[in-house]
Scaffold this motif. Structure first.
Motif, mmCIF file in Angstrom:
data_model
loop_
_atom_site.group_PDB
_atom_site.id
_atom_site.type_symbol
_atom_site.label_atom_id
_atom_site.label_comp_id
_atom_site.label_asym_id
_atom_site.label_seq_id
_atom_site.Cartn_x
_atom_site.Cartn_y
_atom_site.Cartn_z
ATOM 1 N N UNK A 148 0.199 -0.750 -0.537
ATOM 2 C CA UNK A 148 0.582 -0.145 -0.062
ATOM 3 C C UNK A 148 0.700 1.114 -0.021
ATOM 4 N N UNK A 149 0.164 2.069 -0.661
ATOM 5 C CA UNK A 149 0.761 3.292 -0.770
ATOM 6 C C UNK A 149 0.704 4.687 0.852
ATOM 7 N N UNK A 150 1.365 4.968 0.731
ATOM 8 C CA UNK A 150 1.044 6.605 1.879
ATOM 9 C C UNK A 150 0.599 8.153 0.727
ATOM 10 N N UNK A 151 -0.584 8.232 1.447
ATOM 11 C CA UNK A 151 -1.777 7.638 2.040
ATOM 12 C C UNK A 151 -2.176 6.751 0.970
ATOM 13 N N UNK A 152 -2.578 5.075 1.589
ATOM 14 C CA UNK A 152 -3.468 4.160 0.907
ATOM 15 C C UNK A 152 -4.913 4.652 0.310
ATOM 16 N N UNK A 153 -5.143 5.809 -0.262
ATOM 17 C CA UNK A 153 -7.025 5.488 -0.394
ATOM 18 C C UNK A 153 -7.633 5.805 0.313
ATOM 19 N N UNK A 154 -8.722 6.077 -0.334
ATOM 20 C CA UNK A 154 -9.493 6.372 1.248
ATOM 21 C C UNK A 154 -10.909 5.307 1.263
ATOM 22 N N UNK A 155 -10.878 4.180 0.491
ATOM 23 C CA UNK A 155 -11.220 2.745 1.532
ATOM 24 C C UNK A 155 -10.512 2.832 2.303
ATOM 25 N N UNK A 156 -11.853 1.711 3.396
ATOM 26 C CA UNK A 156 -10.945 1.102 4.705
ATOM 27 C C UNK A 156 -10.356 -0.111 5.066
ATOM 28 N N UNK A 157 -9.375 -0.451 5.027
ATOM 29 C CA UNK A 157 -8.707 -1.588 5.376
ATOM 30 C C UNK A 157 -9.199 -2.906 6.586
ATOM 31 N N UNK A 158 -9.362 -4.390 6.195
ATOM 32 C CA UNK A 158 -9.974 -5.136 7.187
ATOM 33 C C UNK A 158 -10.891 -5.403 7.255
ATOM 34 N N UNK A 159 -10.880 -6.378 8.033
ATOM 35 C CA UNK A 159 -12.111 -6.891 7.686
ATOM 36 C C UNK A 159 -13.473 -6.129 8.773
ATOM 37 N N UNK A 160 -14.139 -6.346 8.033
ATOM 38 C CA UNK A 160 -15.809 -5.676 8.043
ATOM 39 C C UNK A 160 -15.565 -4.264 7.788
ATOM 40 N N UNK A 161 -14.933 -4.161 6.966
ATOM 41 C CA UNK A 161 -14.511 -2.518 6.072
ATOM 42 C C UNK A 161 -14.637 -2.894 4.669
ATOM 43 N N UNK A 162 -13.908 -2.512 3.783
ATOM 44 C CA UNK A 162 -13.501 -2.221 1.977
ATOM 45 C C UNK A 162 -13.060 -3.302 1.482
ATOM 46 N N UNK A 163 -11.765 -3.343 2.174
ATOM 47 C CA UNK A 163 -10.645 -4.365 1.179
ATOM 48 C C UNK A 163 -10.271 -4.973 2.450
ATOM 49 N N UNK A 164 -9.449 -5.840 2.419
ATOM 50 C CA UNK A 164 -7.894 -6.394 3.121
ATOM 51 C C UNK A 164 -6.511 -6.760 2.257
ATOM 52 N N UNK A 165 -5.560 -6.940 2.055
ATOM 53 C CA UNK A 165 -4.190 -6.960 1.663
ATOM 54 C C UNK A 165 -2.942 -7.293 2.569
ATOM 55 N N UNK A 166 -2.344 -8.078 2.480
ATOM 56 C CA UNK A 166 -1.071 -8.196 2.602
ATOM 57 C C UNK A 166 0.380 -7.933 1.974
ATOM 58 N N UNK A 167 1.236 -6.938 2.168
ATOM 59 C CA UNK A 167 1.768 -6.714 1.095
ATOM 60 C C UNK A 167 2.526 -8.215 0.680
ATOM 61 N N UNK A 168 2.750 -8.309 -0.915
ATOM 62 C CA UNK A 168 2.824 -9.557 -1.299
ATOM 63 C C UNK A 168 4.039 -9.432 -1.729
ATOM 64 N N UNK A 169 5.509 -10.395 -1.776
ATOM 65 C CA UNK A 169 6.607 -10.455 -3.304
ATOM 66 C C UNK A 169 5.875 -11.051 -4.737
ATOM 67 N N UNK A 170 6.925 -9.919 -5.629
ATOM 68 C CA UNK A 170 6.149 -10.397 -7.129
ATOM 69 C C UNK A 170 7.537 -10.590 -7.179
ATOM 70 N N UNK A 171 7.308 -12.339 -7.404
ATOM 71 C CA UNK A 171 8.021 -13.041 -8.024
ATOM 72 C C UNK A 171 8.788 -13.568 -9.776
ATOM 73 N N UNK A 172 10.254 -13.406 -10.422
ATOM 74 C CA UNK A 172 10.026 -13.002 -11.478
ATOM 75 C C UNK A 172 11.173 -14.251 -12.142
ATOM 76 N N UNK A 173 11.150 -15.358 -12.319
ATOM 77 C CA UNK A 173 12.063 -16.290 -13.009
ATOM 78 C C UNK A 173 12.757 -15.252 -13.855
ATOM 79 N N UNK A 174 13.703 -16.088 -14.204
ATOM 80 C CA UNK A 174 15.243 -15.813 -15.562
ATOM 81 C C UNK A 174 13.702 -15.899 -16.946
ATOM 82 N N UNK A 175 14.167 -14.167 -17.444
ATOM 83 C CA UNK A 175 13.500 -14.184 -18.965
ATOM 84 C C UNK A 175 12.241 -14.073 -18.566
ATOM 85 N N UNK A 176 11.453 -13.687 -17.267
ATOM 86 C CA UNK A 176 10.197 -13.505 -17.558
ATOM 87 C C UNK A 176 10.722 -12.059 -17.174
#
Length: 878
Positions: free
Chosen positions: A208-236
């Motif tokens: 998430x960026x700072x600020x992360x937008x107007x939507x509310x994060x967390x259960x019972x709100x608008x969305x849930x999100x966890x920082x996640x690694x995006x992996x690229x293999x050789x040539x991809x």
């Protein structure tokens, strides 16, 4: 050598002078062409410019090094002639495009689109070079320099190609800057791509960026999100996906946003094109939004009724209504073309989101009037609903009294990547007078573009309707299944170039959505993939998703037995079947593999089979021993061939023989065994690679005709190490430009008319094909070699040929040897006396005993003491 230069260079100077004079004449003629003449030429033969296949001007393209750059030249206006478009490249000889300096793009009559390609390789585009240097973005400029054969240079005439480096540090980018999702869609995927260096395994954090937008994060709100690694293999290069869980709350609220960015990377990185991405969450609570499903609609004049779709989105609380009306401003006339509608009310019950339809009566007439339009409007929403966009729309009435309108029957088509060919329908409506055609093509584009050749088979062609014929025609697009998780991918469909007076309807483009299929079985190989009609052969099937397989069939006939070895391998015993190619199908509880392509093909044969070669490569020099394993071999009446060359072999058993690879050039050949029962089918198992230097091939000549002395560009393959080039058997001087290009000069002595241009290297001489035909337009010649001091020749040219012409080089393609010859002697056996001719004394009375050559007569040619030891004399034959 000095004598050779003395005879050749004057001829070259004369050719050069003639070319310069012709060029000056052409420039003078072009300078005097009036504007109205150029306009007429464009109307007849076309205006040539950089643009896409539909004629939209395009001035730039960006690719990553190593990718193909498809630069299209479009012909607008007339298409009558056969034209050649000359394109220059700046900087010239750039190594990024293989040293290309210029290109000639040929258009046949009726042809409107051609890509810039390497010589002799039409339709392949320009393959950029993937080097190992970190050299940043390179820029090449392509310019249409001229058009020959008619036609004019249009606008834009320049095009810029940007080549991105893939050797610097990796750069990560969101594929798009924004996206949207309706509240309640469980998972939203945001695509991430990598450029720059793709050599290593790298990862970057999506967070998430700072600020992360107007939507509310967390259960019972608008969305849930966890920082996640995006992996690229050789040539991809991606796309890979960053996932957000979108929650469905019960609050009526405006659209809200989530902003993503990149955090740390495993090996450092530079900024890409989009370093942030904004997701807009559209609310689905409240009464919702009412709007037309699209901004434009079409209906055939004879349809009777037009149904205009109106949708309720982003909420379904309570009952709502909206009014639909026809309004002024269109070209159709109420009362004669349609029946006006005022405040036709459309209603939705609480919780209902189904599409409703505003109906309009269309009136038939017999007038040829072309398409006419009706303007539509939504108004008066109730129940708390709001008007969305579009709230106005245009309905086009297609005339059915003329040639008609052609368009896709839908804006969107769908299919699965493992579901086989997808049918795309195109309709002709609004008239059926005359025969009409339209071109269709696929291209890469959309929100998650599929890649041609990887995700689907690119296709193009022409659909035709006969006079009086309406209705639909169709073509197919075939997805290519794989095991990657890619999401739904898009292909752009385009119609262009209607003929016969037909016009394109509003739906001239459409989108094909190919949904991901990664759980059905996929067959990648069958080994062996050929066997006897009696069956009983054990084969190994390799692929994916075989767990729980319930059946394996050959053309619908179950295997005698099969074993699921693993999720990627099955063995089975083939059932009996008649000779021919059959489809092998593996079925699991979730489905069966697709039968497109040839990976799942099995060949039944009554004759022999070749199942393996040991070794499968070696020198084809008559000394390499190859063990051939298969079935159905016989001790008598059997032959073995490597390609088209018969081989010496020894029969060992019905399943084994030993052969010697016969002499031939480098390349891949098929090893085929023939017995009285037939010839072994051609499969990958019978491929033998002859190592060494491959035989050259000639695929094209430019120009294809001209006199002796003409410089010819020869295109083909395997030109490295070429030792000779001949025109009609006569050796030519030549320069090897690259492995695919040679420049050569048509040599003196080349026979007149059509001759073969053959190229020779250590492996052999290029095969004789129509592509190597060159027409020598020079006058017919004969060739003599003269030696100092005397040479006896027999004149085989025209009878009574003036000697001054024969030795003076006065005819095209002949040489001037008059200054090298001191005398020509003729012996008379009856009088036992000599007669003489002395060059340069033609105007001296009594100096010469004869002045013409007689056919079939022998002459002694005496060279001057200052002449070379040998002189090549090319004389006119007529």
């Amino acid at each position: 050598m000095q004598g050779t230069r003395a005879t050749v260079w004057p001829a070259r100077r004369r050719v050069l002078a003639a070319v310069l004079a012709l060029a000056a004449a052409v420039l003078a003629a072009v300078a005097g062409v009036p504007r109205e003449r150029a306009a007429a030429d464009a109307a007849t033969n076309g205006s040539f410019f950089f643009g896409n296949t539909t004629g939209t001007p395009v001035t730039a393209l960006t690719v990553t090094e190593g990718q193909a750059a498809c630069i299209n030249i479009h012909r607008g206006g007339g298409t009558a002639g056969l034209q050649q478009v000359q394109v220059t490249v700046s900087p010239a000889s750039s190594p990024d495009v293989g040293g290309l300096v210029s290109a000639f793009v040929n258009f046949s009559p009726g042809q409107v689109n051609r890509t810039i390609d390497y010589p002799g390789l039409p339709g392949t585009c320009l393959q950029t070079v993937d080097n190992a240097a970190s050299d940043g973005t390179r820029t090449l400029t392509f310019t249409i320099a001229g058009v020959t054969g008619g036609g004019v240079v249009g606008t834009p005439s320049t095009f810029t190609l940007f080549i991105l480096d893939n050797d610097g540090p990796p750069k990560y980018s969101f594929q798009a800057a924004t996206s949207s999702v309706v509240e309640g869609n469980v998972t939203h995927q945001v695509a991430v791509v990598r450029e720059g260096s793709t050599a290593g395994t790298d990862s970057v954090t999506c967070q998430l960026d700072t600020p992360a937008g107007t939507a509310a994060q967390g259960a019972g709100n608008d969305y849930t999100f966890s920082s996640q690694p995006i992996t690229f293999n050789p040539g991809e290069t991606g796309p890979k996906y960053c996932n957000i869980s979108i929650l469905d709350d019960g609050a009526t609220e405006p659209s809200e946003t989530i902003v993503l960015t990149f955090g740390s990377a495993s090996s450092g990185f530079g900024p890409g094109t989009h370093t942030t991405h904004t997701v807009t969450i559209i609310d689905n609570d409240g009464a919702g939004t009412l709007q037309f499903a699209q901004a434009t609609y079409t209906v055939n004049e004879g349809a009777g009724t037009a149904s205009i779709a109106v949708t309720r989105i982003n909420g379904s609380t309570g009952a709502v209504t909206v009014d639909c009306s026809t309004i002024g401003g269109g070209t159709a006339t109420a009362g004669s073309d349609y029946t006006a509608v005022t405040n036709q009310t459309l209603s939705w019950n609480p919780g209902e989101t189904a599409t409703k339809f505003c109906t309009i009566s269309i009136l038939q007439d017999t007038a040829v009037e072309g398409p006419e339009t009706i303007n539509l409007q939504l108004s008066n929403p109730t129940g708390g609903a709001a008007l969305g966009t579009p709230s106005t729309a245009t309905l086009s009435i297609l005339d059915d009294d003329g040639t008609g309108s052609i368009q896709f029957t839908s804006a969107t088509y769908t299919g699965t990547e493992a579901g086989g060919a997808i049918t795309i329908t195109v309709s002709r409506t609004g008239g059926t007078t005359g025969a009409v055609t339209v071109d269709y093509a696929t291209s890469t584009g959309g929100s998650n573009p599929a890649t041609a050749g990887v995700d689907y088979v690119a296709t193009s062609g022409t659909l035709s309707w006969a006079n009086g014929e309406g209705g639909t025609k169709s073509f197919t697009v075939t997805p290519i299944p794989d095991t990657l998780t890619e999401g739904t991918e898009t292909v752009i469909l385009t119609l262009s170039n209607p003929t016969g007076g037909a016009v394109l309807g509003s739906q001239s483009t459409a989108t094909l959505l190919i949904s991901d299929s990664t759980i059905i079985p996929v067959i990648t190989t069958i080994v062996p993939n050929v066997g006897p009609t009696a069956g009983g052969q054990t084969v190994t099937i390799t692929g994916q998703n075989f767990t729980g397989a319930t059946s394996v069939t050959f053309d619908g006939i179950p295997c005698t037995s099969f074993t699921v070895v693993s999720a990627t391998q099955i063995t089975c015993v083939t059932p009996p079947h008649a000779a021919g190619v059959v489809e092998v199908v593996v079925t699991t509880p979730v489905g069966s593999n697709v039968t497109t392509g040839t990976a799942n093909d099995y060949i039944y044969t009554t004759g022999p089979t070749v199942l393996s070669l040991t070794p499968s490569e070696g020198a084809c020099n008559g000394a390499t021993v190859v063990t051939v394993t298969g079935t159905g071999f016989t001790s008598s009446g059997m032959t073995v061939a490597f390609g088209t060359v018969q081989a010496v072999f020894t029969y060992i058993s019905s399943t084994t023989l030993v052969a010697v690879a016969p002499v031939q050039g480098a390349g891949v050949v098929d090893v085929r065994v023939t017995t009285p029962a037939g010839t072994s089918p051609n499969t990958a198992a019978d491929d033998f690679t002859c190592t060494g230097t491959p035989i050259p091939t000639v695929t094209g000549l430019n120009p294809t005709s001209g006199p002796i002395g003409t410089t010819v560009t020869i295109t083909g393959t395997n030109f490295t190490g070429v030792t000779s080039v001949t025109f009609g058997g006569v050796s030519a001087t030549f320069t090897v430009v690259s492995s695919t290009q040679i420049t050569a000069t048509v040599p003196a002595g080349t026979p007149p008319g059509v001759v073969d241009v053959r190229v020779t290297n250590a492996a052999g001489t290029s095969p004789n094909t129509s592509a190597d035909n060159f027409t020598n337009t020079s006058t017919s010649t004969i060739q003599y070699t003269l030696y100092r001091t005397f040479t006896l020749i027999v004149w085989t040219g025209a009878d009574n040929k003036p000697i001054a012409q024969a030795i003076g080089g006065t005819q095209a393609g002949t040489t001037n040897v008059s200054a090298l010859i001191g005398a020509i002697w003729l012996f008379n056996p009856q009088t036992q006396s000599w007669a003489g001719y002395f060059p340069g004394t033609e105007n001296v009375p009594g100096a010469n005993d004869f002045t013409t050559f007689r056919a079939g007569t022998a002459y002694f040619i005496a060279l001057r003491p200052t002449a070379p030891a040998t002189v090549s004399w090319v004389a006119p034959a007529n």
